[in-house]
Enzyme design. Structure first.
Site, mmCIF file in Angstrom:
data_model
loop_
_atom_site.group_PDB
_atom_site.id
_atom_site.type_symbol
_atom_site.label_atom_id
_atom_site.label_comp_id
_atom_site.label_asym_id
_atom_site.label_seq_id
_atom_site.Cartn_x
_atom_site.Cartn_y
_atom_site.Cartn_z
ATOM 1 N N TYR A 146 81.826 62.276 10.302
ATOM 2 C CA TYR A 146 81.266 60.942 10.493
ATOM 3 C C TYR A 146 82.116 60.130 11.462
ATOM 4 C CZ TYR A 146 78.861 62.236 6.127
ATOM 5 O OH TYR A 146 78.133 62.879 5.160
ATOM 6 N N HIS A 153 80.992 71.453 3.708
ATOM 7 C CA HIS A 153 79.998 70.617 4.389
ATOM 8 C C HIS A 153 79.068 71.461 5.264
ATOM 9 C CE1 HIS A 153 79.357 66.570 6.737
ATOM 10 N NE2 HIS A 153 78.308 66.925 6.022
#
Length: 321
Positions: free
Chosen positions: A54, A138
């Site tokens: 992010y 992830h």
């Protein structure tokens, strides 16, 4: 407060995702990001999720800065491994990957044991913490062999050493998460977009398997990237143009919500939270106002008559939970 699996790690039923304050699509200032986290805290949110992905580490740095003034034993932080950040001199920005930040680093897919450990160490530095409570593998969609053979055992070691409180995997699909639930000793899985008012793929195998195994589920993507928050032709569904059939279905659901005096986004959140295997619903926000609205919608009861009408009209199969 709920706890994740058998780990004892506590989470609030509503959690804040931080992709937006990592400049997802558009820039957010440091002050606005700080205010969003502060507003979440004021509304009782005690679980915060982030990732190196992010904003190339920006979300982790901003979250860590906002949490620094708060008591460490009263909140839970999760981050992720699998996209390791390496310095880059290529220049330009990161908008091709969805983030309005300078491309100071590049992502390297790495689910190796060494990559997992290095990623966690780097995340701790960016967060300014001496430990993280939860770590997810992830998006290992195209790296399953390495994730199961190397990445997952590395997380098990970190959990055994007390570096991490709970471990799991986070994905935009249900099938591989079901494999993690059945074949490993994960505490939690984060399932994004696959258990919503419009997509219940996680309901078939993932949620029942998690309930049987005592594995917690965190649900992300409750709005399917926007359509269920504000159904209209320009809305996105799973980050792409919304298909006509799904737009029509969302608009019809919205009309039912209006008749029952609630919002569709409130119903979308309630649907995700209602399943007994779900420990938390994870929602992203880029401002204090968005956080406050989400918390208000999350705390608004949805009448049984709303669910009955959705089922009676074929807009929602089965029971709401």
């Amino acid at each position: 407060m709920n706890t994740l699996g058998r780990s004892g790690v506590p989470v609030s039923a509503l959690a804040l995702g931080t992709a937006s304050i990592g400049n997802l699509y558009t820039e957010v200032g440091d002050e606005q990001a700080h205010e969003a986290v502060a507003a979440a805290w004021e509304r009782g949110v005690r679980y915060f999720d982030t990732a190196p992905h992010y904003g190339l580490g920006l979300a982790e740095r901003r979250l860590g800065a906002a949490l620094r003034e708060l008591p460490r034993d009263q909140y839970t932080v999760s981050t992720k491994v699998g996209r390791r950040l390496e310095p880059s001199t290529a220049g330009g920005d990161d908008l091709a990957n969805g983030f309005a930040v300078p491309a100071t680093h590049r992502r390297v897919w790495d689910f190796s044991a060494d990559g997992v450990r290095r990623s966690v160490e780097s995340s701790l530095q960016r967060l300014g913490l001496d430990r993280v409570d939860v770590v997810y593998l992830h998006d290992p969609d195209h790296h399953a062999e390495q994730a199961f053979r190397e990445g997952y055992p590395a997380l098990e070691e970190l959990r055994a050493q007390g570096v991490v409180g709970a471990i799991g995997a986070g994905m935009n699909q249900a099938e591989m998460l079901t494999r993690f639930v059945r074949d490993t000793d994960v505490d939690v899985v984060l399932c994004a977009g696959r258990y919503t008012l419009l997509d219940q793929r996680a309901r078939t195998e993932l949620l029942p398997a998690a309930a049987r195994r005592g594995v917690s589920v965190v649900i992300g993507g409750a709005f399917n990237s926007g359509l269920l928050a504000d159904p209209k032709p320009s809305a996105t569904y799973d980050y792409a143009r919304v298909p006509a059939e799904l737009l029509d279905r969302a608009l019809r659901m919205n009309a039912v919500a209006d008749r029952h005096g609630i919002t569709l986004r409130g119903a979308a959140l309630a649907f995700c939270a209602a399943h007994p295997a779900v420990a938390a619903v994870l929602v992203g926000a880029r401002s204090a106002a968005e956080v406050r609205d989400t918390a208000e919608q999350f705390g608004t009861p949805v009448p049984d008559a709303f669910w009955h009408e959705l089922r009676d009209t074929g807009l929602l199969p089965g029971e709401p939970s």
